[in-house]
Enzyme design. Sequence first.
Site, mmCIF file in Angstrom:
data_model
loop_
_atom_site.group_PDB
_atom_site.id
_atom_site.type_symbol
_atom_site.label_atom_id
_atom_site.label_comp_id
_atom_site.label_asym_id
_atom_site.label_seq_id
_atom_site.Cartn_x
_atom_site.Cartn_y
_atom_site.Cartn_z
ATOM 1 N N SER A 181 0.886 -1.142 -0.049
ATOM 2 C CA SER A 181 -0.173 0.035 -0.155
ATOM 3 C C SER A 181 0.958 1.272 -0.066
ATOM 4 O O SER A 181 1.456 1.461 0.880
ATOM 5 C CB SER A 181 -0.915 0.006 1.211
ATOM 6 N N GLY A 239 -9.202 3.841 6.751
ATOM 7 C CA GLY A 239 -8.822 5.332 7.090
ATOM 8 C C GLY A 239 -7.575 5.489 7.149
ATOM 9 O O GLY A 239 -7.128 6.809 6.989
ATOM 10 N N PHE A 240 -6.804 4.751 7.902
ATOM 11 C CA PHE A 240 -5.197 5.123 8.282
ATOM 12 C C PHE A 240 -4.508 3.905 7.855
ATOM 13 O O PHE A 240 -4.869 2.540 8.308
ATOM 14 C CB PHE A 240 -5.384 5.629 9.993
ATOM 15 N N GLY A 241 -3.240 4.145 7.705
ATOM 16 C CA GLY A 241 -2.023 2.930 7.755
ATOM 17 C C GLY A 241 -1.830 2.992 9.084
ATOM 18 O O GLY A 241 -1.995 3.560 10.030
ATOM 19 N N GLY A 242 -0.953 1.936 9.220
ATOM 20 C CA GLY A 242 -0.232 1.563 10.702
ATOM 21 C C GLY A 242 -1.177 1.062 12.016
ATOM 22 O O GLY A 242 -0.955 1.177 12.915
ATOM 23 N N ASP A 295 -6.627 -6.801 3.867
ATOM 24 C CA ASP A 295 -5.977 -5.320 4.174
ATOM 25 C C ASP A 295 -5.991 -4.736 5.617
ATOM 26 O O ASP A 295 -7.088 -4.549 5.893
ATOM 27 C CB ASP A 295 -6.645 -4.643 3.110
ATOM 28 N N GLY A 352 -2.964 -4.039 8.716
ATOM 29 C CA GLY A 352 -2.142 -4.340 9.995
ATOM 30 C C GLY A 352 -1.525 -5.747 9.840
ATOM 31 O O GLY A 352 -1.138 -6.389 10.606
ATOM 32 N N GLY A 389 1.405 -1.952 4.174
ATOM 33 C CA GLY A 389 1.804 -0.638 3.970
ATOM 34 C C GLY A 389 2.934 -0.323 4.831
ATOM 35 O O GLY A 389 4.044 -0.295 4.469
ATOM 36 N N SER A 390 2.577 0.009 6.059
ATOM 37 C CA SER A 390 3.598 0.438 7.203
ATOM 38 C C SER A 390 4.739 -0.916 7.250
ATOM 39 O O SER A 390 5.748 -0.679 7.758
ATOM 40 C CB SER A 390 3.034 0.779 8.503
#
Length: 225
Positions: A8, A145-148, A179, A181, A201-202
Amino acid sequence: MDIKIAPSILSADFSRLGSQIREACAAGIEFIHVDVMDGHFVPNITIGQPVVRAIKPIAVENNVPLDVHLMISNPDQFLDDFIEAGADIVNVHVEACTHLHRTIQHIKEKGAKAGITLNPATPLTAIEEVLPLVDLILLMSVNPGFGGQSYILGSTKKIRRLRKMLNEGRLSHIELEVDGGIKSDNVAEVVRAGASIVVAGSAIFNHTSTVAENIAALRKACKNL
Ligand code: DX5
Ligand code: ZN
């Protein structure tokens, strides 16, 4: 086991987005995951069609499809724009679609692959009727809504149930993407439960290790499954 990885780009350094994507492609990835947020369907605003258009040549150069995740209200309004900008897969949230069947048909008529996405609280029964029509199902393992964010534990059971539904319906050609965590310490659990594509992503774009090292760590964690 072979897994398909979709980094991501939400966690990438936007000031050098092109080189970050090239780095991921060079490390060997199967998709580029693009998180589009409108500040309405989810409590955050990210990127839109201009960024999809800008990164498309890099995706084409490396032969990696663009997996576009639309976290927006009324996605029908923007389907054509995103497909024209270069989306190969268009993921719409079932919670945002009043006429989901029509939306799926439209995406396919325009020549893209149709993905449907479920929030953690949305039951699998919401997609039963359209299952045979889609190319991909994206299960959210965080509230979008948010990465990480941290992986919601109950997601594993849901992945398992969806894998069973797909197998029993002779629909195992449909991709099951997960998708939110996902890290090297839980990716094996997600894949063992039945995911065919994992978004990260993170875990891929961070200051701890290089993009290539992070991708290798995810693959290594799934090697002996
Ligand atoms: C969440 C997005 C995800 C997320 C993934 O709203 O759809 O793609 O950014 O990031 P990590 O892997 O950091 O949870
Ligand atoms: Zn996403």
